[in-house]
Design a protein around this motif. Structure first.
Motif, PDB file in Angstrom:
ATOM      1  N   ARG A 136     -11.633  -0.137   8.424  1.00 51.27           N
ATOM      2  CA  ARG A 136     -10.661   0.262   7.709  1.00 51.27           C
ATOM      3  C   ARG A 136      -9.752   1.161   8.696  1.00 51.27           C
ATOM      4  NH1 ARG A 136     -13.166   1.913   1.828  1.00 51.27           N
ATOM      5  NH2 ARG A 136     -12.843  -0.157   0.718  1.00 51.27           N
ATOM      6  N   HIS A 137     -10.576   2.068   9.240  1.00 50.32           N
ATOM      7  CA  HIS A 137      -9.762   2.871  10.214  1.00 50.32           C
ATOM      8  C   HIS A 137      -9.372   2.216  11.201  1.00 50.32           C
ATOM      9  CE1 HIS A 137     -11.446   6.437   8.279  1.00 50.32           C
ATOM     10  NE2 HIS A 137     -12.601   6.136   8.552  1.00 50.32           N
ATOM     11  N   GLU A 138     -10.105   1.214  11.776  1.00 49.28           N
ATOM     12  CA  GLU A 138      -9.522   0.318  13.066  1.00 49.28           C
ATOM     13  C   GLU A 138      -8.200  -0.484  12.470  1.00 49.28           C
ATOM     14  OE1 GLU A 138     -11.179  -3.178  15.950  1.00 49.28           O
ATOM     15  OE2 GLU A 138     -11.737  -3.324  13.775  1.00 49.28           O
ATOM     16  N   ALA A 139      -8.234  -0.964  11.204  1.00 45.22           N
ATOM     17  CA  ALA A 139      -6.953  -1.737  10.671  1.00 45.22           C
ATOM     18  C   ALA A 139      -5.743  -0.725  10.699  1.00 45.22           C
ATOM     19  CB  ALA A 139      -7.430  -1.955   9.534  1.00 45.22           C
ATOM     20  N   GLU A 140      -6.157   0.458  10.274  1.00 43.02           N
ATOM     21  CA  GLU A 140      -5.053   1.442  10.137  1.00 43.02           C
ATOM     22  C   GLU A 140      -4.556   1.584  11.445  1.00 43.02           C
ATOM     23  OE1 GLU A 140      -6.983   4.490   7.889  1.00 43.02           O
ATOM     24  OE2 GLU A 140      -6.952   3.331   5.879  1.00 43.02           O
ATOM     25  N   ALA A 141      -5.268   1.877  12.394  1.00 43.53           N
ATOM     26  CA  ALA A 141      -4.765   2.102  13.760  1.00 43.53           C
ATOM     27  C   ALA A 141      -4.187   1.213  14.241  1.00 43.53           C
ATOM     28  CB  ALA A 141      -5.967   2.541  14.622  1.00 43.53           C
ATOM     29  N   LEU A 142      -4.292  -0.111  13.951  1.00 44.30           N
ATOM     30  CA  LEU A 142      -3.734  -1.478  14.566  1.00 44.30           C
ATOM     31  C   LEU A 142      -2.599  -1.553  13.763  1.00 44.30           C
ATOM     32  CD1 LEU A 142      -6.850  -3.494  14.950  1.00 44.30           C
ATOM     33  CD2 LEU A 142      -5.573  -2.667  16.948  1.00 44.30           C
ATOM     34  N   ALA A 143      -2.269  -1.306  12.655  1.00 45.72           N
ATOM     35  CA  ALA A 143      -1.295  -1.776  11.618  1.00 45.72           C
ATOM     36  C   ALA A 143       0.077  -1.014  11.987  1.00 45.72           C
ATOM     37  CB  ALA A 143      -1.856  -1.591  10.341  1.00 45.72           C
ATOM     38  N   ILE A 144      -0.262   0.115  12.181  1.00 44.59           N
ATOM     39  CA  ILE A 144       0.986   1.106  12.418  1.00 44.59           C
ATOM     40  C   ILE A 144       1.948   1.004  11.330  1.00 44.59           C
ATOM     41  CG2 ILE A 144       2.712   1.892  14.123  1.00 44.59           C
ATOM     42  CD1 ILE A 144       1.644   0.307  16.326  1.00 44.59           C
ATOM     43  N   GLY A 145       1.489   1.182  10.053  1.00 46.29           N
ATOM     44  CA  GLY A 145       2.131   1.108   8.998  1.00 46.29           C
ATOM     45  C   GLY A 145       2.411   0.112   8.160  1.00 46.29           C
ATOM     46  N   GLY A 146       2.068  -1.093   8.916  1.00 44.99           N
ATOM     47  CA  GLY A 146       1.940  -2.483   8.190  1.00 44.99           C
ATOM     48  C   GLY A 146       0.545  -2.858   7.430  1.00 44.99           C
ATOM     49  N   ASP A 147       0.508  -4.236   7.229  1.00 45.24           N
ATOM     50  CA  ASP A 147      -0.522  -4.537   6.219  1.00 45.24           C
ATOM     51  C   ASP A 147      -1.913  -4.474   7.267  1.00 45.24           C
ATOM     52  OD1 ASP A 147      -2.492  -6.467   5.214  1.00 45.24           O
ATOM     53  OD2 ASP A 147      -1.103  -6.542   3.661  1.00 45.24           O
ATOM     54  N   PRO A 148      -2.700  -3.633   6.627  1.00 43.66           N
ATOM     55  CA  PRO A 148      -4.021  -3.578   7.610  1.00 43.66           C
ATOM     56  C   PRO A 148      -4.754  -4.522   7.727  1.00 43.66           C
ATOM     57  CG  PRO A 148      -3.968  -1.687   6.021  1.00 43.66           C
ATOM     58  CD  PRO A 148      -2.594  -2.746   5.480  1.00 43.66           C
ATOM     59  N   TYR A 149      -4.926  -5.597   6.576  1.00 40.58           N
ATOM     60  CA  TYR A 149      -5.605  -6.565   6.834  1.00 40.58           C
ATOM     61  C   TYR A 149      -4.995  -7.832   7.750  1.00 40.58           C
ATOM     62  CZ  TYR A 149      -8.002 -11.114   5.533  1.00 40.58           C
ATOM     63  OH  TYR A 149      -8.947 -12.136   5.674  1.00 40.58           O
ATOM     64  N   ASP A 150      -3.814  -7.764   7.727  1.00 43.43           N
ATOM     65  CA  ASP A 150      -2.943  -8.504   8.852  1.00 43.43           C
ATOM     66  C   ASP A 150      -3.308  -8.376  10.448  1.00 43.43           C
ATOM     67  OD1 ASP A 150      -1.693 -10.234   6.979  1.00 43.43           O
ATOM     68  OD2 ASP A 150       0.421  -9.168   7.114  1.00 43.43           O
ATOM     69  N   ALA A 151      -3.597  -6.782  10.393  1.00 44.57           N
ATOM     70  CA  ALA A 151      -3.871  -6.325  11.769  1.00 44.57           C
ATOM     71  C   ALA A 151      -5.053  -6.883  12.234  1.00 44.57           C
ATOM     72  CB  ALA A 151      -3.950  -4.897  11.574  1.00 44.57           C
ATOM     73  N   LEU A 152      -6.228  -6.831  11.194  1.00 46.10           N
ATOM     74  CA  LEU A 152      -7.494  -7.287  11.562  1.00 46.10           C
ATOM     75  C   LEU A 152      -7.244  -8.939  11.666  1.00 46.10           C
ATOM     76  CD1 LEU A 152      -9.747  -5.762   8.903  1.00 46.10           C
ATOM     77  CD2 LEU A 152      -9.233  -5.086  11.639  1.00 46.10           C
ATOM     78  N   LEU A 153      -6.499  -9.833  10.819  1.00 43.96           N
ATOM     79  CA  LEU A 153      -6.479 -11.218  10.904  1.00 43.96           C
ATOM     80  C   LEU A 153      -5.897 -11.417  12.422  1.00 43.96           C
ATOM     81  CD1 LEU A 153      -6.349 -14.018   9.811  1.00 43.96           C
ATOM     82  CD2 LEU A 153      -4.025 -13.285   8.869  1.00 43.96           C
ATOM     83  N   ASP A 154      -4.803 -10.763  12.793  1.00 42.48           N
ATOM     84  CA  ASP A 154      -4.404 -11.140  14.059  1.00 42.48           C
ATOM     85  C   ASP A 154      -5.335 -10.848  15.349  1.00 42.48           C
ATOM     86  OD1 ASP A 154      -1.532 -11.384  15.267  1.00 42.48           O
ATOM     87  OD2 ASP A 154      -2.096  -9.832  16.618  1.00 42.48           O
ATOM     88  N   ASP A 155      -6.449 -10.477  15.144  1.00 43.89           N
ATOM     89  CA  ASP A 155      -7.513 -10.589  16.183  1.00 43.89           C
ATOM     90  C   ASP A 155      -7.982 -12.050  16.377  1.00 43.89           C
ATOM     91  OD1 ASP A 155      -8.162  -8.267  17.600  1.00 43.89           O
ATOM     92  OD2 ASP A 155      -9.401  -7.588  16.355  1.00 43.89           O
ATOM     93  N   TYR A 156      -8.066 -12.733  15.206  1.00 42.44           N
ATOM     94  CA  TYR A 156      -8.571 -14.190  15.174  1.00 42.44           C
ATOM     95  C   TYR A 156      -7.485 -15.212  15.184  1.00 42.44           C
ATOM     96  CZ  TYR A 156     -12.411 -10.926  13.921  1.00 42.44           C
ATOM     97  OH  TYR A 156     -13.080  -9.791  13.924  1.00 42.44           O
ATOM     98  N   GLU A 157      -6.280 -15.036  14.746  1.00 40.70           N
ATOM     99  CA  GLU A 157      -5.214 -15.793  14.467  1.00 40.70           C
ATOM    100  C   GLU A 157      -3.993 -15.196  14.770  1.00 40.70           C
ATOM    101  OE1 GLU A 157      -4.150 -19.830  14.388  1.00 40.70           O
ATOM    102  OE2 GLU A 157      -6.455 -18.962  14.323  1.00 40.70           O
ATOM    103  N   PRO A 158      -3.618 -15.080  16.124  1.00 38.69           N
ATOM    104  CA  PRO A 158      -2.532 -14.320  16.382  1.00 38.69           C
ATOM    105  C   PRO A 158      -1.110 -15.079  15.593  1.00 38.69           C
ATOM    106  CG  PRO A 158      -3.690 -14.476  18.349  1.00 38.69           C
ATOM    107  CD  PRO A 158      -4.539 -15.424  17.226  1.00 38.69           C
ATOM    108  N   GLY A 159      -0.419 -13.836  15.048  1.00 33.46           N
ATOM    109  CA  GLY A 159       0.801 -14.347  14.375  1.00 33.46           C
ATOM    110  C   GLY A 159       0.833 -14.748  13.059  1.00 33.46           C
ATOM    111  N   ALA A 160      -0.373 -15.076  12.565  1.00 29.12           N
ATOM    112  CA  ALA A 160      -0.787 -15.591  11.113  1.00 29.12           C
ATOM    113  C   ALA A 160      -0.635 -14.473  10.261  1.00 29.12           C
ATOM    114  CB  ALA A 160      -2.017 -16.264  10.961  1.00 29.12           C
ATOM    115  N   THR A 161      -0.209 -14.360   8.988  1.00 30.63           N
ATOM    116  CA  THR A 161      -0.138 -13.241   8.039  1.00 30.63           C
ATOM    117  C   THR A 161      -0.975 -13.742   6.965  1.00 30.63           C
ATOM    118  OG1 THR A 161       1.847 -13.914   6.995  1.00 30.63           O
ATOM    119  CG2 THR A 161       2.020 -12.409   9.001  1.00 30.63           C
ATOM    120  N   ALA A 162      -1.522 -12.792   6.040  1.00 30.47           N
ATOM    121  CA  ALA A 162      -2.311 -13.141   4.967  1.00 30.47           C
ATOM    122  C   ALA A 162      -1.395 -13.648   3.767  1.00 30.47           C
ATOM    123  CB  ALA A 162      -3.005 -12.095   4.392  1.00 30.47           C
ATOM    124  N   SER A 163      -0.147 -13.204   3.715  1.00 35.11           N
ATOM    125  CA  SER A 163       0.745 -13.974   2.699  1.00 35.11           C
ATOM    126  C   SER A 163       0.956 -15.365   3.045  1.00 35.11           C
ATOM    127  CB  SER A 163       2.059 -13.251   2.691  1.00 35.11           C
ATOM    128  OG  SER A 163       2.815 -13.097   4.010  1.00 35.11           O
TER     129      SER A 163
END
Length: 493
Positions: A136-163
């Motif tokens: 969660r801490h990592e996701a918050e650091a990466l998201a910069i105000g965006g969706d934290p889960y999307d920030a983690l997803l980007d590690d595995y599928e760049p450009g994809a979003t959960a929605s």
């Protein structure tokens, strides 16, 4: 040297260190002494500190600023794009946090394995809670105000979003459920393969099949692990499998699946070795290769015709009377708890369950202490079966123990990509079934190597799939059409 040359010389050493980190992971899962876990956690943390320092080195930022990307060729531009993305992301994560994640997940993996063996979720929950907090801490650091889960997803599928993935999965779910219900209610139900199968003979056969699918054993090896996986890239790509005396398909198809991953890495242009382009571009694309090898080719009527004859050679008479019955046994749709052993019809339903639960874990909507109950409730709702023990439920997968949040949806995305790729492959290699029926997948695997695998990270994920498919954008339609046609045939619907 130019700024670009200096950057790439530095990057090559960083990539080499990353390969060493991966080898530590392989060793931990295969041959590391059981008591070495605490020391390995310290080693992993130390190496992660080194890698984090290199990936955020101020010189990397200076080189990236000084490089005129417009003056570079396509390969150099792609290298710069990957390094810039990684530099930006890694710079947002404090080095102390990165090291702590590496240390805790190394320990957590060992605790998970023990808890799984003992069917004791409570023994795993405290360390999982720590992993979730760190991610969660990592996701918050990466998201910069965006969706934290999307920030983690980007590690595995760049450009994809959960929605976006949710919309795709919502389109998959009703037709998969309908197909499952029709299959389960069909008058014709294929019989399972029964018997006892020597495990050493299974390993020998899996090596033979791995080589047939193009796995280069001069640059790889096959070992056994609790959870099959592929590790490495370039000149050293290793896979693992598992065996069961009563289930040879588990060994065979786990191997073919991991060979798909490994061949992707082995077939990348060697000029990209130890550069950002020298590995698979995303886990979704990676999974497309493992799934197309395992399912569209490995579980096809054509290939199972050859496999039926070969297994009779190795194990003697089988319980299935002919190649048609054997094909049905390979593709049986049955209630089951384990994702990695699931049939094609229900596999994505397993993934969707994990996708929803891990999003809730990262958002805080679901507490770790409630995970087991949430899993069991959702599983019974989706599959109509009560989970009997944690190793068949929320302890079955290694992913969360090692912090791979955002990884699970790439499995279903890979299935979607595989459906698109097989449609294109069949159009361009119409004789594919003739080759598969002889146990010769080489024509199909060559098409994949030429049209997708060799590019490595040159293109973005969706772009490389679209290019391989002749410009047709990926969608779930080809996968659903393939599944509905295949299982209507298997179950005589």
């Amino acid at each position: 040297m130019s700024h670009y040359d200096e950057l790439m010389e530095f990057e090559r050493q960083t990539q080499a260190l990353g390969q060493i980190a991966g080898r530590l992971g392989w060793d931990q899962e295969t041959v590391m002494p059981r008591g070495a876990g605490p020391q390995r956690a310290e080693e992993s943390e130390a190496l992660e500190h080194v890698l984090h320092a290199r990936r955020t080195d101020p010189r990397v930022g200076d080189w990236l600023t000084a490089i005129d990307a417009a003056s570079l060729g396509p390969v150099a531009q792609a290298n710069v794009r990957h390094i810039q993305r990684r530099f930006d992301r890694t710079s947002r994560v404090p080095v102390k946090l990165a090291g702590e994640i590496a240390r805790v997940t190394s320990s957590s993996q060992r605790i998970w394995a023990d808890a799984r063996a003992e069917n004791d979720f409570k023994a795993f929950a405290p360390v999982l809670q720590k992993v979730v907090e760190l991610k969660r801490h990592e996701a918050e650091a990466l998201a910069i105000g965006g969706d934290p889960y999307d920030a983690l997803l980007d590690d595995y599928e760049p450009g994809a979003t959960a929605s976006e993935l949710e919309a795709m999965f919502d389109a998959l779910r009703p037709r998969l459920v309908d197909l499952r219900d029709r299959v389960m209610g069909a008058d014709h139900q294929p019989a399972p393969l029964t018997g006892t199968f020597d495990e050493q003979a299974q390993m020998k056969l899996t090596r033979e099949i791995a080589k047939a699918f193009g796995y280069d054993m001069a640059h790889g090896r096959i070992d056994k692990a609790v959870h099959p996986f592929s590790s490495g890239s370039g000149l050293d790509v290793r896979i693992t499998t598992r065996t069961s005396a009563t289930d040879p398909f588990g060994s065979i198809y786990s191997t073919v699946h991991e060979v798909g991953h490994a061949c992707y890495e082995q077939h990348i242009d060697r000029d990209y070795l130890l550069t950002p382009l020298g590995a698979g571009v995303s886990m979704g694309v990676h999974e497309s290769q493992s799934r197309i090898y395992e399912n569209q080719m490995g579980r096809s009527r054509a290939f199972t015709e050859w496999l039926f004859a070969r297994m009779k050679d190795v194990f003697g008479p089988l319980s299935t009377k002919d190649a048609d019955a054997f094909y049905g046994a390979v593709n049986r749709v049955t209630p089951g708890f384990i994702r990695t052993e699931s049939d094609e019809v229900q596999y994505n339903l397993h993934v969707l369950l994990r996708f929803d639960l891990e999003r809730d874990l990262i958002s805080g909507k679901l507490a770790v202490r409630d995970l087991e109950e949430a899993w069991n409730t959702r599983f019974e709702k989706d599959f109509g079966v009560k989970v009997d023990k944690p190793s068949n439920g929320c302890l079955q997968d290694v992913h969360w123990s090692v912090g791979l949040f955002g990884y699970f949806p790439t499995y279903s995305l890979g299935n979607v990509y595989a459906g698109c790729l097989m449609k294109a492959l069949r159009a361009q290699v119409p004789e594919v079934d003739s080759h598969l029926s002889k146990g010769e997948p080489a024509e199909a695997t060559k098409w994949l190597a030429d049209n997708l695998q060799r590019h490595g990270g040159l293109f973005e994920p969706r772009e490389v799939v679209t290019r391989a498919c002749g410009g047709e954008e990926p969608s779930e339609a080809p996968l659903l059409e393939y599944l509905e046609a295949k299982f209507a045939d298997v179950y005589r619907l």
